[in-house]
Design a protein around this motif. Structure first.
Motif, PDB file in Angstrom:
ATOM      1  N   THR A  24       0.931  -1.208   0.078  1.00 34.37           N
ATOM      2  CA  THR A  24       0.096   0.195   0.100  1.00 34.37           C
ATOM      3  C   THR A  24       0.950   1.153  -0.022  1.00 34.37           C
ATOM      4  OG1 THR A  24       0.007   0.034   2.502  1.00 34.37           O
ATOM      5  CG2 THR A  24      -1.977  -1.221   1.330  1.00 34.37           C
ATOM      6  N   LEU A  77       0.028   3.932  -2.580  1.00 37.56           N
ATOM      7  CA  LEU A  77      -1.442   4.218  -2.893  1.00 37.56           C
ATOM      8  C   LEU A  77      -1.546   5.620  -2.206  1.00 37.56           C
ATOM      9  CD1 LEU A  77      -3.194   0.885  -2.011  1.00 37.56           C
ATOM     10  CD2 LEU A  77      -2.426   1.643  -4.114  1.00 37.56           C
ATOM     11  N   ASP A 116      -6.958   4.947  -0.025  1.00 36.98           N
ATOM     12  CA  ASP A 116      -7.047   3.857  -0.787  1.00 36.98           C
ATOM     13  C   ASP A 116      -6.226   2.775   0.284  1.00 36.98           C
ATOM     14  OD1 ASP A 116      -8.361   4.582  -2.883  1.00 36.98           O
ATOM     15  OD2 ASP A 116      -6.602   5.090  -4.000  1.00 36.98           O
ATOM     16  N   ALA A 117      -4.941   3.229   0.941  1.00 35.95           N
ATOM     17  CA  ALA A 117      -4.591   2.451   1.817  1.00 35.95           C
ATOM     18  C   ALA A 117      -5.102   1.921   2.995  1.00 35.95           C
ATOM     19  CB  ALA A 117      -3.333   2.932   2.195  1.00 35.95           C
ATOM     20  N   ALA A 129      -7.266  -0.724   1.892  1.00 39.66           N
ATOM     21  CA  ALA A 129      -6.759  -2.192   1.730  1.00 39.66           C
ATOM     22  C   ALA A 129      -6.428  -2.633   3.170  1.00 39.66           C
ATOM     23  CB  ALA A 129      -5.402  -1.713   0.971  1.00 39.66           C
TER      24      ALA A 129
END
Lengths: 501, 501
Positions: B317, B320, B324-325, B328
Motif C-alpha cells: 500500500t 497508494l 486507498d491504503a 486495503a
C-alpha cells in the motif's frame, strides 16, 4: 504469636488428655479446686450439647497427634526383634489407625530405625486423615442460617483477621461459635492484616452483589464488616500476650484498631459514591477464651478503653434465667456505647452469647484456664488455605506467598519448634499448602509450582536442620471450588505418602 | 527475553547515534543500500511529525545514558591531576547535565577513583532525570481521544501483556502508537501473564463501571479487551526470538494464545450472567517492529496461522493514496477473518495504521532492521511500575513482587548484564521500584518496605557481584494517584543520591 517456646512436650501431653465426655453443663472439675463456683453449673445460655460435640472433636484430633510419640517409642523398643516389621505394623494399625511406610521399617536392620522420618511421616499422615474427615463432614446448614442473620443485622459479609498465633486458630469455630463456611478468615502476625488484600476482597464481594445479587443485591442497605482480633493473656500478661506487639495488650489493640481505620479510609478514599465499611475490634484472652468486644458507636468509632468483657457479664448473669441473661447482655452493650447501631448490637449480642459456651467449654475441661498457656503446636502450616484448622494450639500458621516475605514469621515458627521438637531430637513438620480455585484454568498447576517453590525456599533457609533430618516438608493443596479433600504433591519423607495412603 | 547477551557495547553505541532530525518522510538511509525502495518515500499513512518527536525523545534519552562511559573515561584520565575535582565537575555538568558526588571524587587521591560506583551513580541519576521529564510532560489529551475511540469499537478497557523483553518495552508508545495512560501494561517473560492478576484487574474495572459509571456504565455493550504480545526475530529467528519459548515463534504464539483463552475461561467460569471478555493476539518482529495481528472471528476465536502482517500490507500500500491504503488494510483484515466483529476490525485497522509509522521510524533511522538485534539494555528494572519506560532496549524488566518468585527472570537479567557490563569491569545497575496508590493508607510505607526487602534479596542472591562493587541497587517508588515524580528511598552507591539530586 511471635513468642518464644518455653513449654516441654510434657505440658503438651497433659493438655491433650482423653477425658471421657461429660453430660453437658454438669460438674467438670479436672483440676479440683480450680474451677470457680459458677463453673459448677454452666451458664444458662451455654449450649452443652454443642460443647460435647466440639470437645469430642478436639479430643479426637489432638489424641491422634499425641499418640504418635508413645507409639513410636514402643516401636523403637522392638526394632531389633525378629518379627519387627509385622509387630510394628500391627501396633501402628491398632494405635494410630494406619500402617507405616514399609521402606522405612525395612531399613531398620542396617543401622537403626529412622525415627525422625517416621515421626514426620506420622504427623503428616495424621494431618491428612484429619483434613479428609473435615471436608467429608462439615455441614453447611449453620452457614446459611448465620448468613441470613448477618444480613438481618445489616452486614453482607464478615471478614475476620485474627492474629496468626496458634492459640487463636479456633477463634471462628470455638471462641465465637461461627461456621467457618460463613466467614472469611485471614490470619496475620499481630492481626496486622494487609489492607490491599482486604480492599481486593471487598472489590470482589461488591462486584458479586452488583452482577449476581449475591449474597444480596447491591442496593440492599448492608455493609461489609471487617473484624480484627488481637489477644492477651490474663494470667501472664507480660509474657504470654501477643509477641508481635511485645506482649503489650494496649499496643496490640491500638495497632489492630488503627489497621481497621486504615482499611475503612482506603475504601472511602479509593471509591466514590459513599463507599464505606463497618468495623469491629475484639480481644481474646488466650488463657480462658473470654473476649472483649469494643462496641462501635453510631459513627462506627471504637475506643480502646470502651469494651464489654464476656468474663464479667458471664459472672453477672450465670444465675439468671436465659431471657434475663440475654437482656443483661444487651444492656451491657448499650451501657458501653449508648448509640450503637441496632444491627451491630444484635450481632455482638450473639457473639457474646456464643462466647459463653466457650467459657464453659474451657472451664469444664481445664478449670480456671488452659494448662497450655504457651505454645504447644503440633506442626507448622505455611501458605494459603488451612480452612480445616479450627483447633487451638494445633498448628503454627505462617500465612505467606513467599518465604522472602514471610521470613520473620517462619523464623519464629522454627524457633518455637526448636523448643518443642528439635531439642528432643524430633524434626519440625511443615505443611506447605496453597489452596486454589479450580475453575480458574491452570490454577492447580500454579498451586503446585508455588508449593514446590516455597518448600525449596524453606529447605534452603533452614538447610542445617533439613540436612540433619530435623525438618520435613509436606506439599499439599485443595481446590476450593469443590468439596474434594486435599491433594498431596510431594513430601520430603517418602514419595510413598504422595502415592495416596 | 531470557536470551543470552552476545553484543558488545560497541554495537550498542552504534545504535544510539545522534543523527540530526530529518524532514518527515524524507530519504533516510544511514546504512546505504539497506533500505528498500519504498523506504525512500515513507508510507502515506505514516505520521512524519510524530516520528520526528519520538526520535528526538529516544535520541535524547539514549544519548544521555550512552554519554556516561565516554565522559567517565575522560574523567578517569585526569584523576591524578591537581585541579581534578573542579575539572571533573565542570566536565560532568557540561556533558552529563549534573554534578558528581563530591565524596567519591574526593577519595580518588587515596587509591584511585571508584569508577564502578561513579558509573552506577550516573546511570541512576540519568534514570531519575529521565523519569522526572516523563512525569512532568506527558500530555493526557491523546489518552482521552483513544479511550473514546476504544469505546466506540466496543471495548471499555485495554489490558496488554507483552513479553518482558527489553526489545518490547516501547510496544505501547512506539510500535502501536498508543498513549501509555490509556492502556494497562503488565509485562511477563514469554507474555505468560498471570491469570489471577488479570481476573483481579477485570473485577476492579467492572466494579468501577457498576458503582461509578467509569469508564462507562455497566450496561453499555462494551467488553474488557486483553491483548497478549509475543515476539520473534525475522533476521535471526532461531537465536534472537523469545528465549522463554526457546526462540520458537510458533511456540511463543501458541503459549500466548492459550493463556488468553485461559483468562477468558476463568472469567466465564468464575462469574455468571454471561460474563466474558474479548481477546487479541499480536506478534512483534523485534528486528523491524512490524507486527502480526491474529484477527479474531465473530466468536472471538483466533488461529496461529491466520494473521495480517503489517510488513506485507505496508509494501502493498505504500504507493497508494491514504484513503486507498486504509481501504486495503480493511480488506486484508476481512480477508483474514471474514466475520470479524466491526468494532474489532476498526481497532485493528487503527493499530496497523499506527504501526506503519513505526515501520518508517525504524527504516528511516536504521535501514532494513535495527542494528541492535540482541540485548543492549542500560539497566535492570525490578518490581512493579516503570510506566515511564517506553523505549526499546533501555531496561531489562523483571516484573516481580519477590526475588523468590522472580528468580528466573532476575538470573537472566544478571546473565545479560554480565555480558554487557561486568565483563568490561562495570557494575550491573538495578532499579528496584514499587509504585503504590497513595490513597490507600500506609501504602507508601509498604512500598518502601518492599523495596528494601527486594533490594536485600538481590544483594544476597548475587552476593559475589555485590561484594566486588559489580552490582548496585537504587530503591524508588511513585505514588500513582498523583502526578509527582519518583521518590528515592535508598541507594547502594551513595546516600547522597537519596538526598534529592
Amino acid at each position: 504469636m511471635l513468642r518464644n517456646a518455653h513449654q516441654s512436650p510434657t505440658v503438651r501431653a497433659r493438655s491433650a488428655g482423653t477425658a471421657p465426655l461429660r453430660r453437658p453443663g454438669a460438674v467438670a472439675v479436672r483440676n479440683p479446686g480450680a474451677g470457680r463456683m459458677y463453673a459448677q453449673l454452666g451458664h444458662p445460655l451455654s449450649r452443652g450439647d454443642e460443647n460435647a460435640r466440639l470437645l469430642a472433636y478436639e479430643d479426637d484430633v489432638k489424641r491422634a497427634f499425641d499418640t504418635i510419640v508413645p507409639v513410636l517409642k514402643r516401636i523403637s523398643a522392638i526394632q531389633h526383634e525378629a518379627d519387627f516389621e509385622t509387630r510394628a505394623q500391627t501396633l501402628a494399625r491398632a494405635e494410630l489407625g494406619f500402617e507405616l511406610p514399609e521402606a522405612i521399617l525395612a531399613d531398620a536392620w542396617v543401622e537403626q530405625l529412622d525415627m525422625r522420618r517416621l515421626f514426620a511421616w506420622c504427623v503428616f499422615q495424621t494431618y491428612k486423615r484429619f483434613c479428609d474427615d473435615f471436608y467429608g463432614a462439615t455441614p453447611t446448614g449453620a452457614a446459611e442460617e448465620f448468613e441470613r442473620f448477618l444480613q438481618d443485622c445489616g452486614f453482607h459479609s464478615l471478614d475476620i483477621s485474627p492474629c496468626a498465633d496458634g492459640r487463636l486458630a479456633h477463634l471462628v469455630r470455638y471462641v465465637l461459635r461461627l461456621s467457618p463456611r460463613a466467614v472469611r478468615r485471614k490470619s496475620y502476625a499481630g492481626a496486622m492484616f494487609d489492607v490491599e488484600d482486604s480492599v481486593q476482597k471487598w472489590t470482589e464481594i461488591e462486584l458479586m452483589r452488583h452482577r449476581e445479587g449475591k449474597p444480596n443485591a447491591a442496593d440492599a442497605p448492608t455493609r461489609y464488616l471487617k473484624m480484627a482480633v488481637y489477644h492477651f493473656s490474663s494470667t501472664h500478661p507480660q509474657s504470654e500476650g501477643c509477641a508481635a506487639h511485645g506482649s503489650d495488650t494496649q499496643k496490640a489493640a491500638a495497632a489492630a484498631l488503627e489497621r481497621l481505620y486504615s482499611f475503612r479510609r482506603a475504601i472511602e478514599n479509593g471509591f466514590c459514591c459513599g463507599a464505606s465499611i463497618d468495623l469491629l475490634l475484639i480481644g481474646v484472652d488466650t488463657d480462658t477464651d473470654a473476649i472483649r468486644v469494643h462496641i462501635p458507636d453510631i459513627r462506627g468509632e471504637m475506643a480502646l478503653e470502651r469494651y464489654v468483657d464476656t468474663q464479667t457479664i458471664y459472672a453477672q448473669t450465670t444465675r439468671l434465667q436465659a431471657t434475663d441473661a440475654q437482656r443483661a447482655i444487651m444492656e451491657a452493650i448499650r451501657e458501653c456505647s449508648n448509640d450503637v447501631a441496632p444491627g451491630m448490637a444484635e450481632l455482638v449480642t450473639r457473639l457474646i452469647e456464643n462466647n459463653f459456651s466457650q467459657i464453659d467449654y474451657v472451664m469444664n475441661k481445664h478449670g480456671e484456664h488452659y494448662p497450655d498457656i504457651g505454645h504447644a503446636e503440633r506442626f507448622i502450616g505455611a501458605g494459603v488455605g488451612f480452612e480445616d484448622i479450627q483447633l487451638r494450639n494445633l498448628m503454627y500458621f505462617a500465612y505467606l506467598d513467599t518465604v522472602e516475605e514471610g521470613a520473620a514469621d517462619m523464623d519464629v515458627g522454627i524457633r518455637i519448634f526448636t523448643g518443642l521438637n528439635v531439642t528432643h531430637g524430633l524434626p519440625v513438620p511443615i505443611v506447605v499448602r496453597f489452596d486454589y480455585h479450580g475453575q480458574v484454568p491452570g490454577s492447580r498447576d500454579r498451586a503446585r509450582q508455588r508449593c514446590a517453590r516455597v518448600a525449596q525456599a524453606i529447605t534452603e533457609r533452614y538447610a542445617e536442620l533439613f540436612s540433619k533430618g530435623l525438618l520435613h516438608v509436606l506439599q499439599v493443596a485443595r481446590d476450593c471450588d469443590t468439596s474434594q479433600p486435599i491433594e498431596i504433591f510431594a513430601c520430603t519423607v517418602n514419595p510413598v505418602l504422595a502415592g495416596g495412603h
